[in-house]
Design a protein around this motif. Sequence first.
Motif, mmCIF file in Angstrom:
data_model
loop_
_atom_site.group_PDB
_atom_site.id
_atom_site.type_symbol
_atom_site.label_atom_id
_atom_site.label_comp_id
_atom_site.label_asym_id
_atom_site.label_seq_id
_atom_site.Cartn_x
_atom_site.Cartn_y
_atom_site.Cartn_z
ATOM 1 N N TYR A 179 0.827 -1.203 0.000
ATOM 2 C CA TYR A 179 0.000 0.000 0.000
ATOM 3 C C TYR A 179 0.868 1.262 0.000
ATOM 4 C CZ TYR A 179 -4.014 -2.973 1.236
ATOM 5 O OH TYR A 179 -5.015 -3.923 1.241
ATOM 6 N N PRO A 180 0.407 2.327 -0.657
ATOM 7 C CA PRO A 180 1.188 3.564 -0.773
ATOM 8 C C PRO A 180 1.227 4.357 0.527
ATOM 9 C CG PRO A 180 -0.931 3.793 -1.863
ATOM 10 C CD PRO A 180 -0.838 2.366 -1.444
ATOM 11 N N GLY A 181 2.430 4.625 0.993
ATOM 12 C CA GLY A 181 2.591 5.333 2.255
ATOM 13 C C GLY A 181 2.001 6.726 2.239
ATOM 14 N N HIS A 182 2.152 7.460 1.119
ATOM 15 C CA HIS A 182 1.644 8.828 1.050
ATOM 16 C C HIS A 182 0.124 8.858 1.151
ATOM 17 C CE1 HIS A 182 5.533 9.902 -1.300
ATOM 18 N NE2 HIS A 182 5.692 10.110 -0.024
ATOM 19 N N VAL A 183 -0.529 7.934 0.449
ATOM 20 C CA VAL A 183 -1.993 7.878 0.480
ATOM 21 C C VAL A 183 -2.482 7.545 1.887
ATOM 22 C CG1 VAL A 183 -4.006 6.556 -0.290
ATOM 23 C CG2 VAL A 183 -2.323 7.345 -1.960
ATOM 24 N N VAL A 204 1.348 -1.536 4.372
ATOM 25 C CA VAL A 204 1.689 -0.171 4.011
ATOM 26 C C VAL A 204 3.129 0.071 4.435
ATOM 27 C CG1 VAL A 204 0.762 0.790 6.176
ATOM 28 C CG2 VAL A 204 1.076 2.265 4.201
ATOM 29 N N THR A 205 3.885 0.703 3.551
ATOM 30 C CA THR A 205 5.305 0.887 3.829
ATOM 31 C C THR A 205 5.806 2.218 3.316
ATOM 32 O OG1 THR A 205 7.499 -0.135 3.597
ATOM 33 C CG2 THR A 205 6.057 -0.216 1.679
ATOM 34 N N GLY A 206 7.012 2.555 3.772
ATOM 35 C CA GLY A 206 7.670 3.783 3.351
ATOM 36 C C GLY A 206 8.544 3.552 2.137
ATOM 37 N N PHE A 207 9.622 4.313 2.028
ATOM 38 C CA PHE A 207 10.360 4.361 0.768
ATOM 39 C C PHE A 207 11.855 4.121 0.917
ATOM 40 C CE2 PHE A 207 6.578 6.962 0.803
ATOM 41 C CZ PHE A 207 5.897 6.505 -0.314
ATOM 42 N N ALA A 215 8.841 -4.606 4.638
ATOM 43 C CA ALA A 215 7.489 -4.846 4.149
ATOM 44 C C ALA A 215 7.407 -6.124 3.330
ATOM 45 C CB ALA A 215 7.022 -3.656 3.319
ATOM 46 N N LEU A 216 8.382 -6.348 2.453
ATOM 47 C CA LEU A 216 8.386 -7.557 1.635
ATOM 48 C C LEU A 216 8.558 -8.797 2.489
ATOM 49 C CD1 LEU A 216 10.534 -6.285 -1.375
ATOM 50 C CD2 LEU A 216 8.091 -6.796 -1.395
ATOM 51 N N ALA A 217 9.412 -8.700 3.494
ATOM 52 C CA ALA A 217 9.606 -9.836 4.395
ATOM 53 C C ALA A 217 8.339 -10.148 5.172
ATOM 54 C CB ALA A 217 10.758 -9.546 5.353
ATOM 55 N N VAL A 218 7.633 -9.107 5.603
ATOM 56 C CA VAL A 218 6.374 -9.299 6.324
ATOM 57 C C VAL A 218 5.345 -9.976 5.432
ATOM 58 C CG1 VAL A 218 4.405 -8.079 7.344
ATOM 59 C CG2 VAL A 218 6.739 -7.413 7.960
#
Length: 351
Positions: A179-183, A204-207, A215-218
């Motif tokens: 999911y996009p962090g900014h949104v 949802v993750t940052g950059f 995030a990918l590991a989760v």
Amino acid sequence: MGNQNISAREIIESYDGRHIRIMEVCGTHTHEIFRLGIRKILPEAVELISGPGCPVCVTPVSFIDEAVMLALDHGTVICTFGDLIRVPGSKMSLAGARPKGAAIKMVYSPLDAIEYAEKNPDKNIVFLAVGFETTVPAACLAVKKAKMAGLKNFTILGANKTMPNAYKALKDSADAFLYPGHVNAISGTYVCEQLVKKGISGVVTGFTASELLTALAVVIRLTQGGKPFFRNCYPRVVKPEGNVLAQNLINEVMEPCDAEWRGLGMIKGSGLKLRTVYSDFDARLRFSLPKVTGRSNPACRCGDVLQGKCRPPDCKMFGTGCTPQHPVGACMVSNEGACSAYYQYGGDFNV
């Protein structure tokens, strides 16, 4: 995450389970994952696909046609973010309309368009309002300011969209979403938590490299549980309640409507339009625009890319007939587009 001595990278690189498809729903994620070289460490069983996370890319051809019509037929000054200027319409882009007399002005904020309207009362100024929850508040603020100032020469051509119903439309395209962090900084985590009840998983993750790897590991770990899930891996920015002030501003000025997405078609309740009290600032109403049906280049597979049905290199025009210098589709134009990312960072395009 289980054993804290195992790094996120080790979890990713050592995975050898069933095939997992993870869809990035943010153009910045797509570009950062490429730039940081994260795709090169993914095992064959983990596939990253790009989704409709670029607001310019999902904007339909008909919107560009409307903007060209406003410029050429109604003599308005089009104020827009730079990426939109070169997006092809049915017959021409806004850049292509310039030699025919179209007045196109690049701005960095809708408030720049307001300022231009105030300084040029003899010109009709139209701001092209595209973007997801992240940029909608600025457009709403501009409309409120125009109303308070009594501006009669400012309107917006709206193509703002919200993400929740797009996730539902793409439910079967991936095992989980990034999911996009900014949104989510605006909307909070409630929507994503509710999507779990619909069988939709995501994180949802940052950059940064650390945030993206985590995030990918989760996703890899939680997918093994066989149940839908959501995790907020960007808590320093994304709060459960989101940005309440921004949410209230959007709800005051705009209301949901059905919206057309490039590649995805019409998605109910996924768009935003001005409420009746602000309808004087709707360019479609002000200039009585007719219904426009856009026609994209049939050779362009931008729509398939946005649905995760193909990778940009799978398009026969990619890198040959379609390049950033001579784009055929919106995904090659925008700095957040998947085709642009593959072209810039993809190397041999086998990643």
